[in-house]
Design a protein around this motif. Sequence first.
Motif, PDB file in Angstrom:
ATOM      1  N   PHE A 108     -20.113  12.550  14.679  1.00 23.30           N
ATOM      2  CA  PHE A 108     -20.178  14.010  14.722  1.00 23.30           C
ATOM      3  C   PHE A 108     -21.212  14.480  15.750  1.00 23.30           C
ATOM      4  O   PHE A 108     -20.970  15.438  16.502  1.00 23.30           O
ATOM      5  CB  PHE A 108     -20.507  14.570  13.346  1.00 23.30           C
ATOM      6  CG  PHE A 108     -20.787  16.047  13.333  1.00 23.30           C
ATOM      7  CD1 PHE A 108     -19.794  16.959  13.653  1.00 23.30           C
ATOM      8  CD2 PHE A 108     -22.056  16.529  13.030  1.00 23.30           C
ATOM      9  CE1 PHE A 108     -20.046  18.332  13.670  1.00 23.30           C
ATOM     10  CE2 PHE A 108     -22.314  17.889  13.034  1.00 23.30           C
ATOM     11  CZ  PHE A 108     -21.315  18.795  13.361  1.00 23.30           C
ATOM     12  N   GLN A 145     -12.347  15.439  17.364  1.00 19.14           N
ATOM     13  CA  GLN A 145     -12.710  14.077  17.763  1.00 19.14           C
ATOM     14  C   GLN A 145     -13.688  13.431  16.783  1.00 19.14           C
ATOM     15  O   GLN A 145     -13.910  12.207  16.827  1.00 19.14           O
ATOM     16  CB  GLN A 145     -13.289  14.057  19.188  1.00 19.14           C
ATOM     17  CG  GLN A 145     -14.586  14.827  19.377  1.00 19.14           C
ATOM     18  CD  GLN A 145     -14.402  16.299  19.694  1.00 19.14           C
ATOM     19  OE1 GLN A 145     -13.638  16.985  19.043  1.00 19.14           O
ATOM     20  NE2 GLN A 145     -15.116  16.769  20.708  1.00 19.14           N
ATOM     21  N   ALA A 146     -14.268  14.230  15.886  1.00 19.86           N
ATOM     22  CA  ALA A 146     -15.196  13.701  14.878  1.00 19.86           C
ATOM     23  C   ALA A 146     -14.497  13.371  13.565  1.00 19.86           C
ATOM     24  O   ALA A 146     -15.127  12.886  12.627  1.00 19.86           O
ATOM     25  CB  ALA A 146     -16.325  14.692  14.627  1.00 19.86           C
ATOM     26  N   TYR A 162     -14.111  20.345  15.929  1.00 21.69           N
ATOM     27  CA  TYR A 162     -14.502  18.989  16.327  1.00 21.69           C
ATOM     28  C   TYR A 162     -13.480  17.959  15.852  1.00 21.69           C
ATOM     29  O   TYR A 162     -13.780  17.080  15.039  1.00 21.69           O
ATOM     30  CB  TYR A 162     -15.901  18.667  15.786  1.00 21.69           C
ATOM     31  CG  TYR A 162     -16.945  19.631  16.274  1.00 21.69           C
ATOM     32  CD1 TYR A 162     -17.451  19.533  17.563  1.00 21.69           C
ATOM     33  CD2 TYR A 162     -17.378  20.685  15.469  1.00 21.69           C
ATOM     34  CE1 TYR A 162     -18.383  20.450  18.036  1.00 21.69           C
ATOM     35  CE2 TYR A 162     -18.307  21.598  15.925  1.00 21.69           C
ATOM     36  CZ  TYR A 162     -18.812  21.478  17.217  1.00 21.69           C
ATOM     37  OH  TYR A 162     -19.728  22.391  17.685  1.00 21.69           O
ATOM     38  N   ALA A 181     -19.779  14.250  19.154  1.00 26.37           N
ATOM     39  CA  ALA A 181     -18.768  15.292  19.383  1.00 26.37           C
ATOM     40  C   ALA A 181     -19.400  16.658  19.592  1.00 26.37           C
ATOM     41  O   ALA A 181     -18.941  17.457  20.423  1.00 26.37           O
ATOM     42  CB  ALA A 181     -17.800  15.335  18.202  1.00 26.37           C
ATOM     43  N   ALA A 182     -20.454  16.948  18.828  1.00 23.00           N
ATOM     44  CA  ALA A 182     -21.088  18.275  18.880  1.00 23.00           C
ATOM     45  C   ALA A 182     -22.179  18.368  19.936  1.00 23.00           C
ATOM     46  O   ALA A 182     -22.654  19.468  20.235  1.00 23.00           O
ATOM     47  CB  ALA A 182     -21.672  18.608  17.504  1.00 23.00           C
TER      48      ALA A 182
END
Length: 319
Positions: free
Chosen positions: A167, A241-242, A239, A170-171
């Motif tokens: 996460f 991708q997380a 997000y 991603a963030a």
Amino acid sequence: MMRRGLLAAGAALLASPVLAQSQPNGPVTLVVPVTPSTAQDVLARLLAPTLSEILGQAVVVENRTGASGVIGTGAVARAVPDGRMLLMQGANFVMSPPLMPNLPFDPVRQFIPIIRIADGNSVLAVRPDLPARDVAEFVALAKARPGDLDYGSPGNGTAPHMSMALFMLAAGIELNHIPYRGTAPALQDLLGRRLAAMVLPVAVAMPLARSGQLRMLAVTADPRWPDLPEVPTLAEAGYPQATNTIIYGVYGPAGLPAEMVARINTGLNEWLARPATRQAILAQGLSPTGGPQEAFAATVRSELQRWADVVREARIKPD
């Protein structure tokens, strides 16, 4: 009469190699490489009676713990591939290898993934006094205070640690990781407001959130958890991708006969389709899955690569 007997004997001889390759010759040990009462232990004990019916042998669930699952998993890697020793594994199977350069087995070459049993659902949770009501506010807070917010996990390389690392990548945020020796002490510090955040299993977080002891910002997997319709997913929060989940599955040592693999996969898929089975798994905060053996094998290869990339990009070091 004699001709009929000869035909029957011939049929039995023709069938016997297939039967031998699809049924172990003796009791089966289903190794769980973690302690009792954990999710994969509960799943192993739920499916053991059905696995016994499928294989026509007694199935004993054995907890072989130690070294973050390496001891039990390694025992199955070295087992004779005759079906008498199988493995129930979870996140450690795909997340631990990148952090263990001296791992005494190869998770790809020495195992055959047989069936995906369930997925573990988690939430991104924060202490209730943190000025972050949703994921966007949490990311903004973390960016305003880089490296200042602490998050806890049950230890380096565990699923909650890796999920939070994913996460953060991603963030584009930086949080300070505080590893603990297990979930309980980390959770105690989150509830005591000494930590800002944690990734927690749904079953753990839900009652605490409802009593106001923590706040759930997002579910890590898709779709939304049925009992938490008000909590968005990380994908919905921006997000995708997380997105991640803990995969629980049954594995065997490489070289396990294809007929036996197919037999176990078919039988356990039928078991997973039963309403009572699904209800029992959902009660653990898990999602029943199942599916073809080939799809599970492809997922395992993909997840091993994914978490290896996370370890490299997040610069996570072994203990």
